[in-house]
Design a protein around this motif. Structure first.
Motif, PDB file in Angstrom:
ATOM      1  N   GLY A 126       0.799  -1.213   0.000  1.00  0.00           N
ATOM      2  CA  GLY A 126       0.000   0.000   0.000  1.00  0.00           C
ATOM      3  C   GLY A 126       0.834   1.267   0.000  1.00  0.00           C
ATOM      4  N   THR A 127       2.154   1.135  -0.093  1.00  0.00           N
ATOM      5  CA  THR A 127       3.032   2.307  -0.148  1.00  0.00           C
ATOM      6  C   THR A 127       3.200   2.747  -1.597  1.00  0.00           C
ATOM      7  N   LEU A 128       2.829   3.978  -1.875  1.00  0.00           N
ATOM      8  CA  LEU A 128       3.061   4.573  -3.187  1.00  0.00           C
ATOM      9  C   LEU A 128       4.416   5.269  -3.170  1.00  0.00           C
ATOM     10  N   ILE A 129       5.266   4.939  -4.120  1.00  0.00           N
ATOM     11  CA  ILE A 129       6.594   5.561  -4.214  1.00  0.00           C
ATOM     12  C   ILE A 129       6.547   6.577  -5.350  1.00  0.00           C
ATOM     13  N   TYR A 130       6.670   7.835  -4.985  1.00  0.00           N
ATOM     14  CA  TYR A 130       6.618   8.941  -5.937  1.00  0.00           C
ATOM     15  C   TYR A 130       8.051   9.402  -6.184  1.00  0.00           C
ATOM     16  N   CYS A 131       8.577   9.039  -7.332  1.00  0.00           N
ATOM     17  CA  CYS A 131       9.987   9.232  -7.621  1.00  0.00           C
ATOM     18  C   CYS A 131      10.146  10.402  -8.606  1.00  0.00           C
ATOM     19  N   VAL A 132      10.702  11.507  -8.123  1.00  0.00           N
ATOM     20  CA  VAL A 132      10.766  12.750  -8.897  1.00  0.00           C
ATOM     21  C   VAL A 132      12.074  12.825  -9.676  1.00  0.00           C
ATOM     22  N   ALA A 133      11.978  13.176 -10.946  1.00  0.00           N
ATOM     23  CA  ALA A 133      13.160  13.344 -11.795  1.00  0.00           C
ATOM     24  C   ALA A 133      13.880  14.645 -11.452  1.00  0.00           C
ATOM     25  N   PRO A 134      15.152  14.766 -11.805  1.00  0.00           N
ATOM     26  CA  PRO A 134      15.887  16.016 -11.556  1.00  0.00           C
ATOM     27  C   PRO A 134      15.171  17.211 -12.185  1.00  0.00           C
ATOM     28  N   GLY A 135      15.160  18.306 -11.456  1.00  0.00           N
ATOM     29  CA  GLY A 135      14.506  19.499 -11.948  1.00  0.00           C
ATOM     30  C   GLY A 135      12.999  19.424 -11.944  1.00  0.00           C
ATOM     31  N   ARG A 136      12.461  18.403 -11.323  1.00  0.00           N
ATOM     32  CA  ARG A 136      11.011  18.202 -11.249  1.00  0.00           C
ATOM     33  C   ARG A 136      10.373  18.171 -12.636  1.00  0.00           C
ATOM     34  N   GLN A 137      11.099  17.541 -13.591  1.00  0.00           N
ATOM     35  CA  GLN A 137      10.605  17.454 -14.959  1.00  0.00           C
ATOM     36  C   GLN A 137       9.734  16.226 -15.199  1.00  0.00           C
ATOM     37  N   GLY A 138       9.381  15.558 -14.161  1.00  0.00           N
ATOM     38  CA  GLY A 138       8.500  14.405 -14.255  1.00  0.00           C
ATOM     39  C   GLY A 138       8.587  13.594 -12.980  1.00  0.00           C
ATOM     40  N   ALA A 139       7.723  12.600 -12.867  1.00  0.00           N
ATOM     41  CA  ALA A 139       7.739  11.721 -11.701  1.00  0.00           C
ATOM     42  C   ALA A 139       7.145  10.375 -12.073  1.00  0.00           C
ATOM     43  N   TRP A 140       7.784   9.325 -11.577  1.00  0.00           N
ATOM     44  CA  TRP A 140       7.275   7.964 -11.753  1.00  0.00           C
ATOM     45  C   TRP A 140       6.597   7.536 -10.455  1.00  0.00           C
ATOM     46  N   ILE A 141       5.471   6.875 -10.567  1.00  0.00           N
ATOM     47  CA  ILE A 141       4.757   6.398  -9.377  1.00  0.00           C
ATOM     48  C   ILE A 141       4.652   4.878  -9.453  1.00  0.00           C
ATOM     49  N   THR A 142       5.135   4.207  -8.429  1.00  0.00           N
ATOM     50  CA  THR A 142       4.992   2.758  -8.323  1.00  0.00           C
ATOM     51  C   THR A 142       4.300   2.429  -7.009  1.00  0.00           C
ATOM     52  N   LEU A 143       3.860   1.197  -6.886  1.00  0.00           N
ATOM     53  CA  LEU A 143       3.089   0.783  -5.714  1.00  0.00           C
ATOM     54  C   LEU A 143       3.642  -0.519  -5.157  1.00  0.00           C
ATOM     55  N   VAL A 144       3.833  -0.555  -3.858  1.00  0.00           N
ATOM     56  CA  VAL A 144       4.290  -1.769  -3.192  1.00  0.00           C
ATOM     57  C   VAL A 144       3.088  -2.652  -2.900  1.00  0.00           C
ATOM     58  N   GLY A 145       3.166  -3.890  -3.338  1.00  0.00           N
ATOM     59  CA  GLY A 145       2.106  -4.865  -3.100  1.00  0.00           C
ATOM     60  C   GLY A 145       2.649  -6.256  -3.319  1.00  0.00           C
ATOM     61  N   LEU A 146       2.149  -6.920  -4.354  1.00  0.00           N
ATOM     62  CA  LEU A 146       2.649  -8.222  -4.765  1.00  0.00           C
ATOM     63  C   LEU A 146       2.793  -8.224  -6.285  1.00  0.00           C
ATOM     64  N   PRO A 147       3.765  -8.945  -6.815  1.00  0.00           N
ATOM     65  CA  PRO A 147       3.868  -9.061  -8.274  1.00  0.00           C
ATOM     66  C   PRO A 147       2.607  -9.684  -8.851  1.00  0.00           C
ATOM     67  N   GLY A 148       2.297  -9.333 -10.100  1.00  0.00           N
ATOM     68  CA  GLY A 148       1.129  -9.890 -10.762  1.00  0.00           C
ATOM     69  C   GLY A 148       1.192 -11.411 -10.813  1.00  0.00           C
ATOM     70  N   GLY A 149       0.073 -12.055 -10.534  1.00  0.00           N
ATOM     71  CA  GLY A 149       0.021 -13.511 -10.555  1.00  0.00           C
ATOM     72  C   GLY A 149       0.303 -14.159  -9.218  1.00  0.00           C
ATOM     73  N   GLN A 150       0.771 -13.387  -8.240  1.00  0.00           N
ATOM     74  CA  GLN A 150       1.037 -13.938  -6.904  1.00  0.00           C
ATOM     75  C   GLN A 150      -0.058 -13.500  -5.942  1.00  0.00           C
ATOM     76  N   ARG A 151      -0.512 -14.440  -5.132  1.00  0.00           N
ATOM     77  CA  ARG A 151      -1.501 -14.115  -4.105  1.00  0.00           C
ATOM     78  C   ARG A 151      -0.898 -14.081  -2.720  1.00  0.00           C
ATOM     79  N   PHE A 152       0.265 -14.680  -2.565  1.00  0.00           N
ATOM     80  CA  PHE A 152       0.932 -14.709  -1.269  1.00  0.00           C
ATOM     81  C   PHE A 152       2.424 -14.468  -1.491  1.00  0.00           C
ATOM     82  N   GLY A 153       3.071 -13.844  -0.517  1.00  0.00           N
ATOM     83  CA  GLY A 153       4.506 -13.638  -0.652  1.00  0.00           C
ATOM     84  C   GLY A 153       4.994 -12.478   0.188  1.00  0.00           C
ATOM     85  N   SER A 154       6.156 -11.968  -0.175  1.00  0.00           N
ATOM     86  CA  SER A 154       6.764 -10.830   0.513  1.00  0.00           C
ATOM     87  C   SER A 154       6.444  -9.547  -0.250  1.00  0.00           C
ATOM     88  N   PRO A 155       6.436  -8.399   0.434  1.00  0.00           N
ATOM     89  CA  PRO A 155       6.134  -7.140  -0.254  1.00  0.00           C
ATOM     90  C   PRO A 155       7.108  -6.891  -1.394  1.00  0.00           C
TER      91      PRO A 155
END
Length: 267
Positions: A179-208
């Motif tokens: 449930g942690t959203l990682i907002y990763c800002v590029a140098p100069g604030r020229q963009g940002a990538w957003i990823t989400l901590v959960g589980l890889p696709g296809g997995q129902r159980f595992g580690s974050p």
């Protein structure tokens, strides 16, 4: 005294296998969801219903075996118990399924990721994207609850981690909770990538882990607003992320709506 026909035996055997496969799997999921480090469920699956079906199935099996021992023929009603249990259980499942959301954890998490991206994009200016936690944190209120369990307990809310001077979306996030959203800002604030901590696709159980699909990190992109251009359809995927500034701006290619782990911002 006679024995049941081959058709009757095959029908009972098929019902027994289906009951074991369907409801044995449900019992296994219910137990694992309560102990796994991370489980892709919004709430722990019911243990009572599938366990009850298996108990009824065992009793029905006992009735059928008694008929075999007594060498009863097809007219023995005990041979019909397993099919009755299976049909009844499937009917109850059908009724219960109408109350469930049709979306799985991956779909719900992807919708939350997209929703956060759209809200952050609305705060972007022609020169920069938002990068202050105080500005971004209020956006989490509209996302609801993450579709994950930690040791059987629902994750109560999404959280945000802002990182600066990134060259691409985060692909690993050790130590972060689902449930942690990682907002990763590029140098100069020229963009940002957003990823989400959960589980890889296809997995129902595992580690974050950072949410991914087919082995590729799943992310959303926030860009500065280009005057005179529409908002487009920002999304998630595998193409280069940010615009490459050209000497002739009119000939610059439009920004892709999504990118992969090698995407890099323009200068």
């Amino acid at each position: 005294m006679t024995l049941p026909s081959r058709k009757m035996l095959l029908a009972n055997g098929g019902c027994l296998l289906l009951l074991a496969w369907l409801y044995g799997g449900d019992v296994s999921d219910a137990l694992r969801s309560r102990t796994a480090e991370v489980a892709a469920f919004t709430e722990p699956p019911s243990l009572v219903r599938p366990a009850g079906v298996l108990i009824l199935g065992a009793l029905a099996l006992g009735g059928g075996l008694w008929g075999l021992i007594k060498r009863r023929g097809d007219d023995y009603k005990g041979y019909r118990l397993l099919p009755i249990v299976l049909v009844g259980a499937l009917f109850v499942d059908l009724v219960v399924a109408e109350r469930r959301t049709p979306l799985g954890s991956v779909d719900m998490a992807s919708l939350a990721l997209r929703s956060f991206q759209e809200q952050a994009q609305e705060l972007a200016t022609p020169t920069a994207v938002p990068a202050e936690p105080a500005v971004l944190n209020p956006l989490l209120e509209k996302l609801g609850r993450p579709p994950y369990l930690v040791r059987g307990q629902p994750v109560s809310q999404y959280t945000l981690q802002v990182r600066q001077d990134c060259n691409g979306p985060v692909s690993e996030a050790p130590g972060l909770q689902p449930g942690t959203l990682i907002y990763c800002v590029a140098p100069g604030r020229q963009g940002a990538w957003i990823t989400l901590v959960g589980l890889p696709g296809g997995q129902r159980f595992g580690s974050p882990a950072v949410m991914s699909a087919n082995g590729e990190v799943r992310f959303a992109l926030v860009e500065p607003v280009i005057p005179g251009e529409g908002e487009g359809d920002p999304g998630m995927g595998m193409d280069p992320a940010f615009r490459e500034e050209e000497e002739d701006e009119e000939e610059a290619p439009p920004a892709a709506s999504s990118g992969g782990t090698d995407a890099r911002p323009g200068p």
